[in-house]
Enzyme design. Structure first.
Site, PDB file in Angstrom:
ATOM      1  N   LYS A  13       0.612  -1.139   0.320  1.00  0.00           N
ATOM      2  CA  LYS A  13      -0.080  -0.375   0.044  1.00  0.00           C
ATOM      3  C   LYS A  13       0.815   0.934  -0.166  1.00  0.00           C
ATOM      4  O   LYS A  13       0.505   2.424  -0.778  1.00  0.00           O
ATOM      5  CB  LYS A  13      -1.116  -0.058   0.983  1.00  0.00           C
ATOM      6  CG  LYS A  13      -1.496   1.272   0.899  1.00  0.00           C
ATOM      7  CD  LYS A  13      -2.809   0.935   2.236  1.00  0.00           C
ATOM      8  CE  LYS A  13      -2.305   0.677   3.623  1.00  0.00           C
ATOM      9  NZ  LYS A  13      -2.806   1.426   4.654  1.00  0.00           N
ATOM     10  N   ARG A  88     -12.501   4.799   9.838  1.00  0.00           N
ATOM     11  CA  ARG A  88     -11.890   3.380  10.277  1.00  0.00           C
ATOM     12  C   ARG A  88     -13.212   2.625  10.987  1.00  0.00           C
ATOM     13  O   ARG A  88     -13.268   1.969  11.122  1.00  0.00           O
ATOM     14  CB  ARG A  88     -10.607   2.831  11.655  1.00  0.00           C
ATOM     15  CG  ARG A  88      -9.821   3.148  11.155  1.00  0.00           C
ATOM     16  CD  ARG A  88      -8.814   2.298  10.907  1.00  0.00           C
ATOM     17  NE  ARG A  88      -7.556   2.318  11.427  1.00  0.00           N
ATOM     18  CZ  ARG A  88      -6.738   2.383  10.390  1.00  0.00           C
ATOM     19  NH1 ARG A  88      -7.498   1.061   9.148  1.00  0.00           N
ATOM     20  NH2 ARG A  88      -5.246   1.734  10.331  1.00  0.00           N
ATOM     21  N   ARG A 127      11.725 -13.012   3.458  1.00  0.00           N
ATOM     22  CA  ARG A 127      12.887 -12.461   2.988  1.00  0.00           C
ATOM     23  C   ARG A 127      13.531 -11.661   4.023  1.00  0.00           C
ATOM     24  O   ARG A 127      13.995 -11.945   5.336  1.00  0.00           O
ATOM     25  CB  ARG A 127      12.090 -10.828   2.933  1.00  0.00           C
ATOM     26  CG  ARG A 127      11.144 -10.235   4.078  1.00  0.00           C
ATOM     27  CD  ARG A 127      10.360  -8.804   3.245  1.00  0.00           C
ATOM     28  NE  ARG A 127       9.506  -8.231   4.289  1.00  0.00           N
ATOM     29  CZ  ARG A 127       9.240  -7.796   4.369  1.00  0.00           C
ATOM     30  NH1 ARG A 127       8.348  -7.453   3.346  1.00  0.00           N
ATOM     31  NH2 ARG A 127       8.295  -7.743   5.704  1.00  0.00           N
ATOM     32  N   ARG A 161      14.510  -9.445   9.587  1.00  0.00           N
ATOM     33  CA  ARG A 161      13.624  -7.853  10.703  1.00  0.00           C
ATOM     34  C   ARG A 161      12.987  -9.525  11.477  1.00  0.00           C
ATOM     35  O   ARG A 161      11.941 -10.025  10.864  1.00  0.00           O
ATOM     36  CB  ARG A 161      12.913  -7.529   9.937  1.00  0.00           C
ATOM     37  CG  ARG A 161      13.346  -6.528   9.165  1.00  0.00           C
ATOM     38  CD  ARG A 161      12.729  -5.469   8.169  1.00  0.00           C
ATOM     39  NE  ARG A 161      11.100  -5.156   9.020  1.00  0.00           N
ATOM     40  CZ  ARG A 161      10.193  -4.674   8.302  1.00  0.00           C
ATOM     41  NH1 ARG A 161      10.876  -4.348   7.134  1.00  0.00           N
ATOM     42  NH2 ARG A 161       8.984  -4.467   8.675  1.00  0.00           N
ATOM     43  N   ARG A 172      -1.858  -9.687  12.505  1.00  0.00           N
ATOM     44  CA  ARG A 172      -2.349  -8.473  11.603  1.00  0.00           C
ATOM     45  C   ARG A 172      -2.488  -8.152  10.119  1.00  0.00           C
ATOM     46  O   ARG A 172      -3.484  -7.536  10.169  1.00  0.00           O
ATOM     47  CB  ARG A 172      -0.325  -7.868  10.850  1.00  0.00           C
ATOM     48  CG  ARG A 172       0.264  -7.143  11.051  1.00  0.00           C
ATOM     49  CD  ARG A 172       1.324  -6.310  10.537  1.00  0.00           C
ATOM     50  NE  ARG A 172       2.765  -5.612  10.947  1.00  0.00           N
ATOM     51  CZ  ARG A 172       3.733  -6.443  10.652  1.00  0.00           C
ATOM     52  NH1 ARG A 172       4.342  -6.203   9.381  1.00  0.00           N
ATOM     53  NH2 ARG A 172       4.845  -6.106  11.485  1.00  0.00           N
TER      54      ARG A 172
END
Ligand SMILES: [Zn+2]
Length: 215
Positions: A13, A88, A127, A161, A172
């Protein structure tokens, strides 16, 4: 042109919003960033928000609406808005209609970058980067040509990460679904929702969004 851009973390996004800003001169209205900026700049709304936050309270819809109005008033009529992270709730969706209408603007599209959750987990958890030069790699999609050696700088140190794990990605996604659940039906009913495959190549996603905006 005024749009709401929706998509879970990892759907690209941010990249797509930046592209719309660069290619079309649109302005991204990310409420979190705007709030921090208004507080820092000491605008009337910023001062109000600061007092509320310092009291440990949540920033009200009224403050957020004020912030968006303040931002829209600073934009030229020809500049389109990309709403990110707002609205929201159904109440905020109605506020947004009023904020736009009072400035002669309308909401043109609600674009959702759709992802396949399992594929997203694979994309994100695979990744890693070179610890020396930052070159990006992926367990499945982009391995170094020589195993364990960075193509760019020859380093043998890599890092991942800590957030790039399955549990975080799934959490998430669940948060994202919970946040969009109240507003999607509102816009579905108005025929404004357009879905784009967020798992496609970045360029393909951009082209799909451009086709919607140019239609
Ligand atoms: Zn490297």
């Amino acid at each position: 042109m005024n749009i709401i851009l929706l998509g879970p973390p990892g759907a690209g996004k941010g990249t797509q919003a930046s592209k719309l800003v660069a290619d079309r001169g649109m302005v991204q209205l990310s409420t979190g960033d705007m709030l921090r900026a208004a507080v820092k700049a000491g605008t009337p709304i910023g001062l109000k928000a600061k007092a509320v936050m310092e009291a440990g309270e949540l920033v009200s819809d009224e403050i957020v609406s004020g912030l968006i109005g303040e931002k829209l008033d600073s934009m030229a009529a020809s500049e389109g808005a990309i709403f990110d992270g707002y609205p929201r709730t159904e109440a905020q969706a109605h506020s947004l209609d009023e904020i736009l209408a009072s400035r002669g603007r309308v909401l043109d599209h609600v674009i959702e970058l759709e992802v396949d959750e399992d594929a997203l987990v694979e994309r994100i958890t695979g990744r890693y980067t070179c610890a020396n030069c930052g070159e990006g790699y992926h367990d499945r999609f982009k391995q170094p040509k020589a195993e364990g050696v960075c193509d760019v700088c020859g380093s043998t140190e890599f890092k991942r990460r800590p957030d790039d794990n399955e549990e975080t990605v799934r959490t998430r996604m669940a948060e994202y679904r919970a946040k969009t659940a109240p507003i999607l039906p509102v816009y579905e009913a108005r025929g404004l929702v357009r879905r784009v495959d967020g798992m496609a190549d970045m360029a393909e996603v951009s082209a799909a969004i451009a086709a919607i905006l140019d239609n």
